[in-house]
Scaffold this motif. Structure first.
Motif, mmCIF file in Angstrom:
data_model
loop_
_atom_site.group_PDB
_atom_site.id
_atom_site.type_symbol
_atom_site.label_atom_id
_atom_site.label_comp_id
_atom_site.label_asym_id
_atom_site.label_seq_id
_atom_site.Cartn_x
_atom_site.Cartn_y
_atom_site.Cartn_z
ATOM 1 N N ILE A 56 -9.655 30.466 27.996
ATOM 2 C CA ILE A 56 -10.682 29.514 28.397
ATOM 3 C C ILE A 56 -10.906 29.762 29.879
ATOM 4 C CG2 ILE A 56 -11.327 27.090 28.562
ATOM 5 C CD1 ILE A 56 -9.076 26.560 26.418
ATOM 6 N N PHE A 59 -15.694 27.834 31.701
ATOM 7 C CA PHE A 59 -16.273 26.955 30.678
ATOM 8 C C PHE A 59 -16.730 27.716 29.429
ATOM 9 C CE2 PHE A 59 -16.190 24.455 34.451
ATOM 10 C CZ PHE A 59 -15.990 23.157 34.020
ATOM 11 N N ASN A 78 -5.811 27.884 28.974
ATOM 12 C CA ASN A 78 -6.846 27.385 29.873
ATOM 13 C C ASN A 78 -6.665 28.004 31.256
ATOM 14 O OD1 ASN A 78 -8.799 26.033 31.263
ATOM 15 N ND2 ASN A 78 -7.818 24.031 31.168
ATOM 16 N N HIS A 84 -9.571 21.193 29.358
ATOM 17 C CA HIS A 84 -10.366 21.489 28.168
ATOM 18 C C HIS A 84 -9.535 21.161 26.932
ATOM 19 C CE1 HIS A 84 -13.545 23.490 30.389
ATOM 20 N NE2 HIS A 84 -12.647 24.233 31.011
ATOM 21 N N CYS A 120 -14.794 22.264 22.640
ATOM 22 C CA CYS A 120 -14.061 21.474 23.629
ATOM 23 C C CYS A 120 -14.616 20.055 23.556
ATOM 24 C CB CYS A 120 -14.247 22.048 25.035
ATOM 25 S SG CYS A 120 -13.548 20.991 26.342
ATOM 26 N N HIS A 123 -16.159 19.052 26.901
ATOM 27 C CA HIS A 123 -17.395 19.790 27.220
ATOM 28 C C HIS A 123 -17.937 20.363 25.904
ATOM 29 C CE1 HIS A 123 -14.544 20.144 30.663
ATOM 30 N NE2 HIS A 123 -15.596 19.656 31.315
#
Length: 133
Positions: A56, A59, A78, A84, A120, A123
């Motif tokens: 990740i 984004f 991440n 996330h 996610c 997001h």
């Protein structure tokens, strides 16, 4: 017979100080570039030996679509400065990570063939797919 202070077997001894500095700088750059290529090769080799790695970063899930064999353990890491999640899109959810901080990981073993979309939850524009064969 003339005496020479420079040796014919050492051409750099005949270089001006500026040219010698330039040669030294270029040699150092060459060594640094070789080192970076070696490290890049190691990173590619590590990715090749871990067929279940998803990063990740910025984004996005990378790779956005990962195809694995049944029984593969997929690990998400991440690399962003923001938290996330890795959340299954299915209902009921097949997997859900909770918030992953920077360098946080989540792993899930995909035992059954199928297509597993995820996103996610923080997001929702971030999406990915695991394809299990």
């Amino acid at each position: 017979m003339k005496s020479s202070s420079s040796s014919p077997s050492c051409p750099s001894s005949r270089l001006s100080p500026h040219a010698a500095q330039r040669r030294t700088l270029l040699a150092g750059l060459s060594i640094a570039a070789t080192g970076m290529l070696v490290l890049a090769g190691r990173a590619e080799a590590a990715a090749a030996t871990d067929p279940g790695a998803v990063h990740i970063d910025n984004f996005t899930f990378s790779p956005a679509t990962l195809t694995v064999k049944a029984g593969t353990r997929v690990t998400w890491t991440n690399r962003d400065d923001e938290p996330h999640t890795v959340t299954s899109s299915s209902n009921p959810r097949t997997f859900a990570s909770g918030a992953l901080d920077t360098d946080g990981t989540f792993a899930f073993t995909f035992d059954k063939p199928g297509t597993y979309p995820y996103y996610c939850a923080i997001h929702p524009h971030m999406t990915g797919v695991i394809v299990v064969k």
